[in-house]
Design an enzyme around this catalytic site. Structure first.
Site, PDB file in Angstrom:
ATOM      1  N   GLY A  12       2.644  -8.267 -22.617  1.00 55.13           N
ATOM      2  CA  GLY A  12       3.228  -9.175 -23.204  1.00 55.13           C
ATOM      3  C   GLY A  12       3.728  -9.307 -24.737  1.00 55.13           C
ATOM      4  O   GLY A  12       3.583 -10.206 -25.387  1.00 55.13           O
ATOM      5  N   ASN A  14       6.760  -8.732 -25.763  1.00 54.22           N
ATOM      6  CA  ASN A  14       7.978  -9.726 -26.018  1.00 54.22           C
ATOM      7  C   ASN A  14       7.563 -11.172 -26.023  1.00 54.22           C
ATOM      8  O   ASN A  14       8.268 -12.177 -26.674  1.00 54.22           O
ATOM      9  CB  ASN A  14       9.023  -9.333 -24.738  1.00 54.22           C
ATOM     10  CG  ASN A  14       9.852  -8.338 -25.169  1.00 54.22           C
ATOM     11  OD1 ASN A  14      10.618  -8.468 -26.206  1.00 54.22           O
ATOM     12  ND2 ASN A  14      10.172  -7.291 -24.478  1.00 54.22           N
ATOM     13  N   ARG A  66       6.331 -10.710   1.543  1.00 54.85           N
ATOM     14  CA  ARG A  66       7.361 -10.995   0.349  1.00 54.85           C
ATOM     15  C   ARG A  66       7.882 -12.407   0.202  1.00 54.85           C
ATOM     16  O   ARG A  66       8.057 -13.014  -0.601  1.00 54.85           O
ATOM     17  CB  ARG A  66       8.290 -10.006   0.163  1.00 54.85           C
ATOM     18  CG  ARG A  66       9.007 -10.004  -0.698  1.00 54.85           C
ATOM     19  CD  ARG A  66       8.541 -10.071  -2.244  1.00 54.85           C
ATOM     20  NE  ARG A  66       8.161  -8.767  -2.745  1.00 54.85           N
ATOM     21  CZ  ARG A  66       7.663  -8.105  -3.927  1.00 54.85           C
ATOM     22  NH1 ARG A  66       7.852  -9.147  -4.994  1.00 54.85           N
ATOM     23  NH2 ARG A  66       6.993  -7.438  -4.017  1.00 54.85           N
ATOM     24  N   ASN A 108      17.126 -11.875 -19.197  1.00 55.96           N
ATOM     25  CA  ASN A 108      16.203 -10.685 -18.961  1.00 55.96           C
ATOM     26  C   ASN A 108      16.383 -10.020 -20.407  1.00 55.96           C
ATOM     27  O   ASN A 108      17.376 -10.091 -20.870  1.00 55.96           O
ATOM     28  CB  ASN A 108      16.603  -9.995 -17.760  1.00 55.96           C
ATOM     29  CG  ASN A 108      15.632  -8.749 -17.540  1.00 55.96           C
ATOM     30  OD1 ASN A 108      14.534  -8.785 -17.715  1.00 55.96           O
ATOM     31  ND2 ASN A 108      16.261  -7.540 -17.365  1.00 55.96           N
ATOM     32  N   HIS A 110      16.344  -5.957 -21.672  1.00 51.37           N
ATOM     33  CA  HIS A 110      16.339  -4.615 -21.023  1.00 51.37           C
ATOM     34  C   HIS A 110      16.616  -3.558 -22.244  1.00 51.37           C
ATOM     35  O   HIS A 110      17.207  -3.498 -22.936  1.00 51.37           O
ATOM     36  CB  HIS A 110      17.600  -4.301 -19.941  1.00 51.37           C
ATOM     37  CG  HIS A 110      17.610  -3.066 -19.475  1.00 51.37           C
ATOM     38  ND1 HIS A 110      16.700  -2.558 -18.234  1.00 51.37           N
ATOM     39  CD2 HIS A 110      18.310  -1.769 -19.869  1.00 51.37           C
ATOM     40  CE1 HIS A 110      16.907  -1.079 -17.999  1.00 51.37           C
ATOM     41  NE2 HIS A 110      17.629  -0.891 -18.762  1.00 51.37           N
ATOM     42  N   GLU A 148      22.525 -11.438  -8.994  1.00 49.23           N
ATOM     43  CA  GLU A 148      21.888 -10.662  -7.807  1.00 49.23           C
ATOM     44  C   GLU A 148      21.703  -9.240  -7.774  1.00 49.23           C
ATOM     45  O   GLU A 148      21.105  -8.572  -7.025  1.00 49.23           O
ATOM     46  CB  GLU A 148      22.783 -11.163  -6.490  1.00 49.23           C
ATOM     47  CG  GLU A 148      22.539 -12.713  -6.295  1.00 49.23           C
ATOM     48  CD  GLU A 148      23.475 -13.587  -7.074  1.00 49.23           C
ATOM     49  OE1 GLU A 148      23.297 -14.645  -6.529  1.00 49.23           O
ATOM     50  OE2 GLU A 148      24.063 -13.145  -7.840  1.00 49.23           O
ATOM     51  N   ASP A 151      20.374  -5.345 -13.443  1.00 47.90           N
ATOM     52  CA  ASP A 151      20.938  -5.375 -14.847  1.00 47.90           C
ATOM     53  C   ASP A 151      22.447  -5.526 -14.790  1.00 47.90           C
ATOM     54  O   ASP A 151      23.178  -4.946 -15.730  1.00 47.90           O
ATOM     55  CB  ASP A 151      20.577  -4.100 -15.434  1.00 47.90           C
ATOM     56  CG  ASP A 151      18.924  -3.722 -15.250  1.00 47.90           C
ATOM     57  OD1 ASP A 151      18.404  -4.778 -15.791  1.00 47.90           O
ATOM     58  OD2 ASP A 151      18.384  -2.608 -15.309  1.00 47.90           O
ATOM     59  N   ALA A 180      14.822  -3.833 -31.772  1.00 49.78           N
ATOM     60  CA  ALA A 180      15.865  -4.668 -30.982  1.00 49.78           C
ATOM     61  C   ALA A 180      15.452  -5.825 -30.117  1.00 49.78           C
ATOM     62  O   ALA A 180      15.534  -6.911 -30.303  1.00 49.78           O
ATOM     63  CB  ALA A 180      16.818  -3.315 -30.261  1.00 49.78           C
ATOM     64  N   GLU A 181      14.502  -5.505 -29.286  1.00 53.34           N
ATOM     65  CA  GLU A 181      13.942  -6.124 -28.209  1.00 53.34           C
ATOM     66  C   GLU A 181      13.363  -7.485 -28.965  1.00 53.34           C
ATOM     67  O   GLU A 181      13.782  -8.495 -28.542  1.00 53.34           O
ATOM     68  CB  GLU A 181      12.736  -5.833 -27.289  1.00 53.34           C
ATOM     69  CG  GLU A 181      13.416  -4.618 -26.260  1.00 53.34           C
ATOM     70  CD  GLU A 181      12.343  -4.160 -25.493  1.00 53.34           C
ATOM     71  OE1 GLU A 181      11.622  -5.065 -24.806  1.00 53.34           O
ATOM     72  OE2 GLU A 181      12.316  -2.976 -25.290  1.00 53.34           O
TER      73      GLU A 181
END
Length: 208
Positions: A12, A14, A66, A108, A110, A148, A151, A180-181
């Site tokens: 965690g 981020n 799932r 998101n 990446h 969908e 990335d 960066a993130e």
């Protein structure tokens, strides 16, 4: 006030960056309504609790298949009342039904400059191993909306980070997070919270 639900699988870091930037006023007009993890032992849940944020686990292990897990995940996110879903190191494939329901409302982070070193198989340290194996001189991070594909959603922000001689995947991972993130994810949330981000024809437009 933008309500965000943060989905995490691990430590965690981020999430912590987002919590810190809300507290110091870098991210404005935003509150975290929930932290959700697929991993009962994720330290991110502890970070959330320390910050007084409701935290819960929705683990695939607790469901027969799932599909049942996906339904529970969507239901849990719906119950948070979130305007924006933030994937901060969430190592679960987001159900298509959820992507459609939250179109351009899931983001998101990446750890590479998309379209390089992204897609199926590129996650965590594997991204940085790929960068070093290829010998590129510049890497970075990308904050993007989720669609969908893997990335492949509209890119919101990117930030470049230098690859240095002698870097190991771990050292590079840390530099990409710090430089960066932890910068562009909070910035993207702040832009969205203040109505400055729109998606037109699959491309992100940001108001100055």
């Amino acid at each position: 006030m933008l309500k965000i639900a943060v989905l995490v699988s691990g430590g965690g870091t981020n999430l912590q960056a987002i919590i810190d930037r809300i507290q110091d006023g870098t991210i404005t007009n935003t509150e975290i309504t929930a932290v959700i993890s697929n991993n009962k032992n994720a330290y991110a849940l502890e970070r959330a609790r320390k910050a007084g944020i409701p935290a819960q686990c929705v683990s695939p292990k607790d469901f027969p298949d799932r599909e049942a897990f996906n339904e529970a995940l969507i239901r849990t996110v719906d119950e948070t009342g979130a305007d924006l879903v933030v994937l901060a190191g969430f190592l679960v494939v987001i159900p298509e039904k959820m992507i459609q329901k939250y179109r351009n409302r899931i983001i998101n982070i990446h750890p590479s400059l998309i379209p390089s070193f992204c897609g199926t198989g590129y996650y965590g340290l594997k991204v940085h191993e790929g960068v070093l194996a290829r010998g590129v001189k510049v890497t970075g991070a990308t904050c993007h909306f989720v669609d969908e594909g893997t990335d492949t959603g509209p890119i919101i922000l990117q930030k470049a980070v230098e690859v240095r001689q002698g870097d190991t995947p771990k050292v590079l991972q840390q530099r990409v997070m710090e430089q960066a993130e932890w910068i562009i994810m909070p910035k993207a949330i702040d832009l969205i919270a203040n109505g400055k981000v729109s998606v037109v024809d699959g491309l992100v437009h940001i108001e100055e």
